[in-house]
Design an enzyme around this catalytic site. Structure first.
Site, PDB file in Angstrom:
ATOM      1  N   HIS A  92      -3.124 -16.519  -7.609  1.00 26.61           N
ATOM      2  CA  HIS A  92      -4.304 -16.978  -6.845  1.00 26.61           C
ATOM      3  C   HIS A  92      -5.380 -17.668  -7.702  1.00 26.61           C
ATOM      4  CE1 HIS A  92      -5.255 -12.984  -8.167  1.00 26.61           C
ATOM      5  NE2 HIS A  92      -4.988 -12.355  -7.057  1.00 26.61           N
TER       6      HIS A  92
ATOM      7  N   ASP B 114      -1.192 -13.200  -0.933  1.00 25.90           N
ATOM      8  CA  ASP B 114      -2.028 -12.103  -1.439  1.00 25.90           C
ATOM      9  C   ASP B 114      -2.430 -11.182  -0.284  1.00 25.90           C
ATOM     10  OD1 ASP B 114      -3.393 -10.417  -3.115  1.00 25.90           O
ATOM     11  OD2 ASP B 114      -5.148 -11.700  -3.322  1.00 25.90           O
TER      12      ASP B 114
ATOM     13  N   HIS C 121      -7.051  -3.999   4.310  1.00 27.61           N
ATOM     14  CA  HIS C 121      -7.964  -2.855   4.294  1.00 27.61           C
ATOM     15  C   HIS C 121      -8.388  -2.647   5.742  1.00 27.61           C
ATOM     16  CE1 HIS C 121      -8.365  -2.956  -0.086  1.00 27.61           C
ATOM     17  NE2 HIS C 121      -8.530  -4.258  -0.010  1.00 27.61           N
TER      18      HIS C 121
ATOM     19  N   ARG D 145       0.778  -1.266   0.000  1.00 22.40           N
ATOM     20  CA  ARG D 145       0.000   0.000   0.000  1.00 22.40           C
ATOM     21  C   ARG D 145       0.793   1.291   0.000  1.00 22.40           C
ATOM     22  NH1 ARG D 145      -4.040  -2.950  -1.715  1.00 22.40           N
ATOM     23  NH2 ARG D 145      -5.245  -4.028  -0.147  1.00 22.40           N
TER      24      ARG D 145
ATOM     25  N   HIS E  88      -3.390 -11.395 -12.741  1.00 24.89           N
ATOM     26  CA  HIS E  88      -4.636 -11.580 -11.982  1.00 24.89           C
ATOM     27  C   HIS E  88      -5.666 -11.953 -13.037  1.00 24.89           C
ATOM     28  CE1 HIS E  88      -7.715 -10.284  -8.859  1.00 24.89           C
ATOM     29  NE2 HIS E  88      -8.426 -10.553  -9.928  1.00 24.89           N
TER      30      HIS E  88
ATOM     31  N   ASN F 133      -0.305  -2.192  -7.444  1.00 23.02           N
ATOM     32  CA  ASN F 133      -1.558  -1.405  -7.405  1.00 23.02           C
ATOM     33  C   ASN F 133      -1.587  -0.439  -6.221  1.00 23.02           C
ATOM     34  OD1 ASN F 133      -1.763  -3.659  -5.725  1.00 23.02           O
ATOM     35  ND2 ASN F 133      -3.982  -3.721  -5.848  1.00 23.02           N
TER      36      ASN F 133
HETATM   37  O1  DOR Z   1      -8.887  -9.169  -3.149  1.00 22.62           O
HETATM   38  C1  DOR Z   1      -7.967  -8.592  -3.679  1.00 22.62           C
HETATM   39  N1  DOR Z   1      -7.395  -7.512  -3.118  1.00 22.62           N
HETATM   40  N2  DOR Z   1      -7.507  -9.037  -4.861  1.00 22.62           N
HETATM   41  C2  DOR Z   1      -6.627  -8.319  -5.580  1.00 22.62           C
HETATM   42  O2  DOR Z   1      -6.305  -8.725  -6.657  1.00 22.62           O
HETATM   43  C3  DOR Z   1      -6.135  -7.019  -5.092  1.00 22.62           C
HETATM   44  C4  DOR Z   1      -6.184  -6.969  -3.633  1.00 22.62           C
HETATM   45  C5  DOR Z   1      -5.947  -5.581  -3.080  1.00 22.62           C
HETATM   46  O3  DOR Z   1      -4.979  -4.949  -3.485  1.00 22.62           O
HETATM   47  O4  DOR Z   1      -6.720  -5.155  -2.218  1.00 22.62           O
END
Ligand code: DOR
Length: 447
Positions: free
Chosen positions: A234, A305, A309, A66, A181, A96
Site C-alpha cells: 500500500h 488491504d 473493524h 482476524r 508495511h 497481525n
Molecule cells: O489500516 C490498517 N489496518 N493498516 C494496516 O497496516 C493494518 C490494518 C489492520 O490490520 O487493521
C-alpha cells in the site's frame, strides 16, 4: 478436442495473454485444458458466458481475516465468503492476528483452521519480529506461505520491526520476496501529538508523507545491501514513487482501490474515522500520482488491504479508533468502474489483480488464462450498474467506505479450480479453498 470437459465456459470475451476476444475455455481436473471453440456437447457442465468478460481469477495479495483472536470482526470463513462474493479467487492473509503468525505452530494452526472452511484459495504470511529473525528463513519455506511480512511502523496489532539492524538481519535471513508495511516508527512516535482528538482529518498529518518516504528510502537501501527482493505494500505517496522506480530490479509495489478512489480531506469529512487507515488516504495529488504509476506500469499489484473493524470500534473517538477498512468484496467492482471510466485498461486490470501477484510472488499455476493453469476465473458483466450498499457486505464488520456508490462492472461468477463458488451474487459451493502453491516452495507431489 476429443473427450469431455468437466466444465466449458462458452462464448465469453476472454482476457488472455494473447489478447482480449471471444473464446470457449475447457476445464479438466480443475485446470484449463483448452482454449478455442468447442461444442457444448463436449462438457459435463456448461457456463454460458455470452455478453460476459472472463478474467483470470483475481488474487488479493493483502487481506486481514482476524482469525485467530479477533473473530468478532472477521474469520477465515466470513472473510473468504466476502472474497468470493466480490469475485476474488485467491487471498494472501496477513500475520497481525492474535497470537500473531510468527511461528511454525501459528502457521500450521492457520492452515488447519482454513481447511474445509475457506471458499477461495489462500496463502498466509509469516510475521517478522526482532525475536523470530532466526526462524524466518525456515518459516518462508513452508508450503502455502506467501513469504515474510514486516511492519516497519506500528499499525494494528503488536507486530513491529523498526530497528535498522533488525530490518537488515530479517532481510538477510531469507531469500523470498519480503513484504513490508512502510512507515517510519521513530517519526510516527515523534508526531503522535499531531493526531488531534476527535479529528480524523489530522491522520495524514500525523502519519505524513515524510513518514512513508523515509521508511521506503531506508528499506530500499537495506534491501539493496542485503541483496533481497522486497514488496512495498500500500504505497500512498507521490514522493515514494521515484525511489521505487530506481529500484525496479529488486522492489515491487502495491497500491489499493481506496487510495486510487478516495482523497483527503473530503473522505475524512464524509466518513470520519471510517476513512482512517494506515498508511493514510492522502490528498488528491497523491491519488493522481498513483494513477500515473498504475498506467505507466510502475505499480505491480492492487491489493485491498481488507482490514475490518466493527462499527463500535470505528466509532471510538479519534485517534482511539482503529485504522483499517474492509475491501476484499469491493475491489473488483471498484476497479471495473475505473475501467469503464477509461482510467484503467482491461489488460492492466488483469495484470494488477492476477498476473502481477503471480509474477512477483512466484505463484505456481495461477495468474493467467492459459492451458495448464488453474481454472480460476472472475467472470464479470462490464455493463451491470449497481449501488454498493452496506447490507451487501458479507464481512462481519457489515460496512464499506463505498456505501452508496454506484459502480458499473460487477462480478457475476467466481470459479476456483473449475468449481463455481459464486453465481449471480450467491455462494453456491463452499469450503473448497486450498493452499496456494508457490514455485519457490513447491510441496513434493503425492503422484
Ligand atoms: O489500516 C490498517 N489496518 N493498516 C494496516 O497496516 C493494518 C490494518 C489492520 O490490520 O487493521
Amino acid at each position: 478436442m476429443n473427450g469431455t470437459f468437466e466444465l466449458l465456459i462458452c462464448g465469453g470475451i476472454c482476457v488472455t495473454p494473447s489478447g482480449i476476444g471471444p473464446a470457449d475455455i475447457g476445464v479438466i481436473n480443475g485446470r484449463i485444458a483448452a482454449i478455442g471453440s468447442f461444442a457444448p456437447a463436449n462438457a459435463a457442465e456448461v457456463f454460458e458466458a455470452k455478453g460476459l468478460h472472463v478474467f483470470p481469477g483475481v488474487i488479493d495479495s493483502q487481506v486481514h481475516f482476524r482469525e485467530p483472536g479477533s473473530e468478532h470482526k472477521e474469520d477465515l470463513e466470513s472473510g473468504s465468503r466476502a472474497a468470493v462474493l466480490g469475485g476474488v479467487t485467491t487471498v494472501f492473509e496477513m500475520p497481525n492476528t492474535n497470537p500473531p503468525t510468527i511461528t511454525r505452530l501459528a502457521l500450521e494452526d492457520k492452515f488447519a483452521r482454513a481447511r474445509g472452511r475457506m471458499h477461495c484459495d489462500y496463502a498466509f504470511y509469516a510475521g517478522a519480529t526482532p525475536e523470530n529473525i532466526g526462524a524466518l528463513g525456515i518459516l518462508e519455506q513452508m508450503p502455502g506461505v506467501a513469504g515474510v511480512k514486516a511492519f516497519l511502523g506500528s499499525s494494528t496489532g503488536s507486530l513491529l520491526l523498526n530497528r535498522e539492524e533488525d530490518i537488515l538481519a530479517a532481510l538477510k535471513a531469507g531469500r523470498r520476496r519480503m513484504a513490508v508495511h512502510s512507515e517510519d516508527e521513530a517519526r510516527l512516535r515523534e508526531r503522535k501529538s499531531l493526531a488531534a482528538e476527535g479529528d480524523p482529518r489530522t491522520h495524514p498529518f500525523w502519519r505524513d508523507v515524510e513518514t512513508a518516504r523515509l521508511s521506503t528510502e531506508r528499506v530500499l537501501r537495506l534491501a539493496r545491501l542485503a541483496g533481497r527482493r522486497v514488496h512495498v505494500l500500500h504505497v500512498t505517496t507521490e514522493e515514494e514513487l521515484p525511489l521505487l522506480a530506481e529500484a525496479r530490479d529488486f522492489a515491487t509495489l502495491e497500491t489499493t482501490p481506496q487510495h486510487l478512489t478516495l482523497a483527503a480531506p473530503e473522505c475524512y469529512e464524509r466518513l470520519g474515522t471510517y476513512a482512517q487507515m494506515n498508511p493514510p488516504i492522502r490528498e488528491a495529488r497523491h491519488r493522481e500520482a498513483l494513477w500515473r504509476a498504475v498506467n505507466e506500469g510502475l505499480v505491480d499489484v492492487i491489493g485491498s488491504d481488507h482490514a475490518p473493524h466493527t462499527r463500535e470500534e470505528k466509532e471510538k473517538l479519534y485517534p482511539g479508533s482503529p485504522s483499517g477498512m474492509p475491501g476484499v468484496q469491493t475491489l473488483v467492482t471498484i476497479l471495473l468502474d475505473h475501467v469503464n471510466a477509461h482510467r484503467l485498461s482491461m489488460e492492466r486490470f488483469a495484470d494488477l489483480t492476477s498476473a502481477g501477484a503471480a509474477r512477483i510472488f512466484d505463484v505456481a499455476g495461477k495468474g493467467r488464462i492459459a492451458c495448464g493453469y488453474d481454472a480460476d476465473f472472475t467472470i464479470v458483466d462490464m455493463g451491470a450498474k449497481k449501488r454498493i450498499e452496506n447490507r451487501w457486505i458479507a464481512s462481519k464488520c457489515g460496512w464499506t467506505p463505498f456505501d452508496g456508490m454506484m459502480t458499473t462492472g460487477w462480478p457475476v461468477a467466481t470459479i476456483v479450480r473449475g468449481q463455481t463458488i459464486m453465481r449471480d451474487g450467491a455462494l453456491v459451493a463452499g469450503g473448497c479453498g486450498q493452499p496456494v502453491r508457490f514455485g519457490e516452495t513447491l510441496p513434493p507431489s503425492s503422484a
